[in-house]
Design a protein around this motif. Structure first.
Motif, PDB file in Angstrom:
ATOM      1  N   ASN A 170      -5.235  33.454  -0.715  1.00  0.00           N
ATOM      2  CA  ASN A 170      -5.452  34.873  -0.424  1.00  0.00           C
ATOM      3  C   ASN A 170      -6.936  35.218  -0.388  1.00  0.00           C
ATOM      4  OD1 ASN A 170      -6.158  34.840  -3.119  1.00  0.00           O
ATOM      5  ND2 ASN A 170      -4.707  36.428  -3.755  1.00  0.00           N
ATOM      6  N   SER A 171      -7.803  34.197  -0.503  1.00  0.00           N
ATOM      7  CA  SER A 171      -9.233  34.436  -0.351  1.00  0.00           C
ATOM      8  C   SER A 171      -9.549  34.627   1.134  1.00  0.00           C
ATOM      9  CB  SER A 171     -10.046  33.271  -0.926  1.00  0.00           C
ATOM     10  OG  SER A 171      -9.718  32.065  -0.265  1.00  0.00           O
ATOM     11  N   LYS A 172     -10.660  35.290   1.432  1.00  0.00           N
ATOM     12  CA  LYS A 172     -11.010  35.590   2.814  1.00  0.00           C
ATOM     13  C   LYS A 172     -11.474  34.321   3.529  1.00  0.00           C
ATOM     14  CE  LYS A 172     -12.213  40.454   2.091  1.00  0.00           C
ATOM     15  NZ  LYS A 172     -13.271  41.489   2.221  1.00  0.00           N
ATOM     16  N   VAL A 173     -10.831  34.049   4.651  1.00  0.00           N
ATOM     17  CA  VAL A 173     -11.179  32.895   5.476  1.00  0.00           C
ATOM     18  C   VAL A 173     -11.657  33.414   6.826  1.00  0.00           C
ATOM     19  CG1 VAL A 173     -10.337  30.772   6.553  1.00  0.00           C
ATOM     20  CG2 VAL A 173      -9.434  31.489   4.321  1.00  0.00           C
ATOM     21  N   PRO A 174     -12.896  33.104   7.238  1.00  0.00           N
ATOM     22  CA  PRO A 174     -13.404  33.583   8.534  1.00  0.00           C
ATOM     23  C   PRO A 174     -12.492  33.184   9.681  1.00  0.00           C
ATOM     24  CG  PRO A 174     -15.173  32.610   7.234  1.00  0.00           C
ATOM     25  CD  PRO A 174     -13.893  32.306   6.508  1.00  0.00           C
ATOM     26  N   SER A 175     -12.371  34.049  10.670  1.00  0.00           N
ATOM     27  CA  SER A 175     -11.455  33.792  11.787  1.00  0.00           C
ATOM     28  C   SER A 175     -11.834  32.532  12.556  1.00  0.00           C
ATOM     29  CB  SER A 175     -11.442  34.996  12.736  1.00  0.00           C
ATOM     30  OG  SER A 175     -12.754  35.278  13.211  1.00  0.00           O
ATOM     31  N   ILE A 176     -13.145  32.241  12.661  1.00  0.00           N
ATOM     32  CA  ILE A 176     -13.574  31.041  13.367  1.00  0.00           C
ATOM     33  C   ILE A 176     -13.090  29.789  12.646  1.00  0.00           C
ATOM     34  CG2 ILE A 176     -15.806  31.013  12.184  1.00  0.00           C
ATOM     35  CD1 ILE A 176     -15.048  29.848  15.791  1.00  0.00           C
ATOM     36  N   VAL A 177     -13.078  29.848  11.303  1.00  0.00           N
ATOM     37  CA  VAL A 177     -12.585  28.711  10.512  1.00  0.00           C
ATOM     38  C   VAL A 177     -11.086  28.531  10.746  1.00  0.00           C
ATOM     39  CG1 VAL A 177     -12.245  27.805   8.182  1.00  0.00           C
ATOM     40  CG2 VAL A 177     -14.391  28.949   8.779  1.00  0.00           C
ATOM     41  N   LYS A 178     -10.342  29.630  10.780  1.00  0.00           N
ATOM     42  CA  LYS A 178      -8.898  29.555  11.030  1.00  0.00           C
ATOM     43  C   LYS A 178      -8.618  28.889  12.376  1.00  0.00           C
ATOM     44  CE  LYS A 178      -7.708  33.732   8.410  1.00  0.00           C
ATOM     45  NZ  LYS A 178      -7.108  35.085   8.492  1.00  0.00           N
ATOM     46  N   LYS A 179      -9.398  29.276  13.404  1.00  0.00           N
ATOM     47  CA  LYS A 179      -9.197  28.711  14.734  1.00  0.00           C
ATOM     48  C   LYS A 179      -9.517  27.218  14.763  1.00  0.00           C
ATOM     49  CE  LYS A 179     -10.056  33.038  17.217  1.00  0.00           C
ATOM     50  NZ  LYS A 179     -10.958  33.764  18.145  1.00  0.00           N
ATOM     51  N   LEU A 180     -10.611  26.845  14.101  1.00  0.00           N
ATOM     52  CA  LEU A 180     -10.991  25.432  14.067  1.00  0.00           C
ATOM     53  C   LEU A 180      -9.945  24.593  13.341  1.00  0.00           C
ATOM     54  CD1 LEU A 180     -14.833  25.675  13.357  1.00  0.00           C
ATOM     55  CD2 LEU A 180     -13.748  24.818  15.440  1.00  0.00           C
ATOM     56  N   VAL A 181      -9.450  25.131  12.227  1.00  0.00           N
ATOM     57  CA  VAL A 181      -8.446  24.405  11.447  1.00  0.00           C
ATOM     58  C   VAL A 181      -7.163  24.215  12.252  1.00  0.00           C
ATOM     59  CG1 VAL A 181      -6.916  24.569   9.453  1.00  0.00           C
ATOM     60  CG2 VAL A 181      -9.341  25.039   9.181  1.00  0.00           C
ATOM     61  N   SER A 182      -6.730  25.274  12.941  1.00  0.00           N
ATOM     62  CA  SER A 182      -5.508  25.174  13.737  1.00  0.00           C
ATOM     63  C   SER A 182      -5.684  24.209  14.910  1.00  0.00           C
ATOM     64  CB  SER A 182      -5.086  26.548  14.251  1.00  0.00           C
ATOM     65  OG  SER A 182      -6.071  27.084  15.126  1.00  0.00           O
ATOM     66  N   LYS A 183      -6.942  24.079  15.401  1.00  0.00           N
ATOM     67  CA  LYS A 183      -7.215  23.186  16.520  1.00  0.00           C
ATOM     68  C   LYS A 183      -7.303  21.731  16.071  1.00  0.00           C
ATOM     69  CE  LYS A 183      -8.353  22.525  20.889  1.00  0.00           C
ATOM     70  NZ  LYS A 183      -7.405  22.806  21.990  1.00  0.00           N
ATOM     71  N   PHE A 184      -7.790  21.523  14.851  1.00  0.00           N
ATOM     72  CA  PHE A 184      -8.001  20.160  14.356  1.00  0.00           C
ATOM     73  C   PHE A 184      -7.228  19.932  13.053  1.00  0.00           C
ATOM     74  CE2 PHE A 184     -11.832  21.323  16.753  1.00  0.00           C
ATOM     75  CZ  PHE A 184     -11.842  20.321  17.709  1.00  0.00           C
ATOM     76  N   GLU A 185      -5.922  20.163  13.097  1.00  0.00           N
ATOM     77  CA  GLU A 185      -5.075  19.946  11.922  1.00  0.00           C
ATOM     78  C   GLU A 185      -5.176  18.516  11.415  1.00  0.00           C
ATOM     79  OE1 GLU A 185      -0.978  21.124  12.194  1.00  0.00           O
ATOM     80  OE2 GLU A 185      -1.445  22.854  13.449  1.00  0.00           O
ATOM     81  N   TRP A 186      -5.365  17.580  12.330  1.00  0.00           N
ATOM     82  CA  TRP A 186      -5.355  16.161  11.967  1.00  0.00           C
ATOM     83  C   TRP A 186      -6.450  15.818  10.956  1.00  0.00           C
ATOM     84  CZ3 TRP A 186      -9.717  13.280  13.104  1.00  0.00           C
ATOM     85  CH2 TRP A 186     -10.590  13.816  14.055  1.00  0.00           C
ATOM     86  N   VAL A 187      -7.545  16.569  10.954  1.00  0.00           N
ATOM     87  CA  VAL A 187      -8.610  16.324   9.975  1.00  0.00           C
ATOM     88  C   VAL A 187      -8.100  16.631   8.570  1.00  0.00           C
ATOM     89  CG1 VAL A 187     -10.927  16.998   9.233  1.00  0.00           C
ATOM     90  CG2 VAL A 187     -10.410  16.819  11.677  1.00  0.00           C
ATOM     91  N   PHE A 188      -7.375  17.733   8.435  1.00  0.00           N
ATOM     92  CA  PHE A 188      -6.768  18.110   7.157  1.00  0.00           C
ATOM     93  C   PHE A 188      -5.723  17.067   6.747  1.00  0.00           C
ATOM     94  CE2 PHE A 188      -3.749  20.618   4.577  1.00  0.00           C
ATOM     95  CZ  PHE A 188      -4.631  21.148   3.643  1.00  0.00           C
ATOM     96  N   HIS A 189      -4.985  16.560   7.723  1.00  0.00           N
ATOM     97  CA  HIS A 189      -3.938  15.572   7.434  1.00  0.00           C
ATOM     98  C   HIS A 189      -4.516  14.253   6.935  1.00  0.00           C
ATOM     99  CE1 HIS A 189      -0.768  17.680  10.217  1.00  0.00           C
ATOM    100  NE2 HIS A 189      -1.243  18.455   9.261  1.00  0.00           N
ATOM    101  N   LEU A 190      -5.726  13.914   7.378  1.00  0.00           N
ATOM    102  CA  LEU A 190      -6.368  12.701   6.876  1.00  0.00           C
ATOM    103  C   LEU A 190      -6.495  12.746   5.357  1.00  0.00           C
ATOM    104  CD1 LEU A 190      -9.251  12.114   9.473  1.00  0.00           C
ATOM    105  CD2 LEU A 190      -7.216  10.701   9.147  1.00  0.00           C
ATOM    106  N   GLY A 191      -6.907  13.908   4.837  1.00  0.00           N
ATOM    107  CA  GLY A 191      -7.056  14.065   3.390  1.00  0.00           C
ATOM    108  C   GLY A 191      -5.738  13.985   2.661  1.00  0.00           C
ATOM    109  N   GLN A 192      -4.713  14.640   3.205  1.00  0.00           N
ATOM    110  CA  GLN A 192      -3.404  14.613   2.551  1.00  0.00           C
ATOM    111  C   GLN A 192      -2.800  13.207   2.549  1.00  0.00           C
ATOM    112  OE1 GLN A 192      -1.638  18.272   4.641  1.00  0.00           O
ATOM    113  NE2 GLN A 192      -0.899  18.480   2.560  1.00  0.00           N
ATOM    114  N   ASN A 193      -2.976  12.499   3.650  1.00  0.00           N
ATOM    115  CA  ASN A 193      -2.469  11.126   3.705  1.00  0.00           C
ATOM    116  C   ASN A 193      -3.197  10.227   2.712  1.00  0.00           C
ATOM    117  OD1 ASN A 193      -0.294  10.738   5.663  1.00  0.00           O
ATOM    118  ND2 ASN A 193      -1.752  11.484   7.177  1.00  0.00           N
TER     119      ASN A 193
END
Length: 329
Positions: A170-193
């Motif tokens: 619920n912390s504020k996340v800049p809209s540009i960050v949200k767009k980048l994250v949604s575009k490059f989900e696989w980067v986040f998945h690398l960490g989870q894997n």
């Protein structure tokens, strides 16, 4: 050929398919609300890492859920991988029960610190919503912000399970960050894997060792003396005393055992366990493979050009040497 079809009750909610896998549970399916994430699609909450993450695992449902309720393993099994978690920062945990075990209500736990030293103090509440959801609500008591880690544990077969995760803040996340994250989900998945890799072999082997001649009474089969073991005790209480201590497998799965210990290449195979079923990661893999082909092509052209230059230089040197010999004679 005679085909026998069985109709199952299905429900799609929050982007997940919920299945009641036997014909006798139709009425229960209608009357029961799935174990949903209360933050999903709610204004003020941001879904971190794009969308749902899922991975198949080479250990069973009860081992997966027990591990999720055991925060004390994090600084050891995930040393140097999961945030600032490390063995030298491990802390004792005093986990208390705020809502005790019931068959349909699950249970709720509380602790006032992380399992390792962190920069900010954190209060954590773990809520188990049977039979699949462990929702971990973590409050930064200095900033007043909250992060929620939702883990779904799905039984697939004896010795196999699937984890599905969604993390919210619920912390504020800049809209540009949200767009980048949604575009490059696989980067986040690398960490989870990477996190799942780090204790996959441990859990795969541990499960098989525990099932070899194990005492059927979980209270005497497990030695759980620490207050950090509270989550394991409460889950085992629910699983064995409320849910029967086993999965009601259908068909041939009823008679299927865990099988022998598998090699690391199988237990930690990200491709078969995640990538093939993940749109973001499979697209990233295709792009990487294209880049590899282009790079090889460019390298071949560059190598050919180098060979031509070297050959030309050698020819020039040979010609010059011949001319010099003629002049000297």
């Amino acid at each position: 050929m005679l085909l026998l079809l069985q109709l199952l009750q299905l429900q799609v909610n929050q982007g997940l398919l919920w299945v009641w896998p036997d014909s006798t549970s139709a009425m229960s399916a209608v009357a029961t609300t799935p174990a949903l994430c209360s933050q999903y699609g709610v204004e003020g909450w941001t879904l971190l890492g794009g969308e749902w993450f899922a991975r198949d695992l080479e250990y069973g449902y009860d081992t997966l859920m027990e591990n999720l309720f055991d925060p004390s393993h994090i600084p050891f099994a995930h040393h140097g991988i999961m945030g600032s978690a490390s063995r030298d920062k491990a802390l004792p945990l005093d986990i208390t029960t705020t809502a005790d075990v019931t068959p349909t209500g699950g249970f709720k736990l509380f602790r006032n610190c992380a399992p390792f030293r962190t920069a900010a103090p954190t209060d954590t509440t773990n809520n188990f919503i049977p039979p699949v959801l462990n929702s971990s609500l973590q409050i930064n008591t200095e900033k007043g912000t909250t992060t929620v880690l939702n883990f779904y544990g799905i039984p697939l077969a004896p010795g196999k399970s699937r984890v599905i995760t969604a993390f919210f803040t619920n912390s504020k996340v800049p809209s540009i960050v949200k767009k980048l994250v949604s575009k490059f989900e696989w980067v986040f998945h690398l960490g989870q894997n990477l996190v799942l890799d780090s204790d996959a072999m441990l859990l795969h082997v541990q499960e098989r060792l525990l099932h070899e001649g194990r005492d059927p009474n979980w209270r005497t089969a497990f030695f759980l003396p620490a207050t950090s073991d509270t989550g394991i005790i409460k889950f085992r209480h629910w699983y064995h005393d409320c849910a029967g201590g086993d999965i009601p497998w259908l068909g041939n799965l009823k008679h299927q055992g865990l099988g022998p210990i598998k090699p690391r290449e199988v237990v930690m195979n990200r491709y078969s366990q995640h990538v093939v079923g993940c749109k973001s990661c499979s697209e990233a893999l295709r792009w990487i493979q294209r880049l590899q082909r282009v790079s090889l092509g460019l390298a071949s052209v560059a190598a050919a050009a180098c060979i031509s230059v070297v050959a030309a230089a050698a020819a020039t040197t040979t010609a010059a040497t011949g001319a010099s010999g003629i002049l000297q004679s």
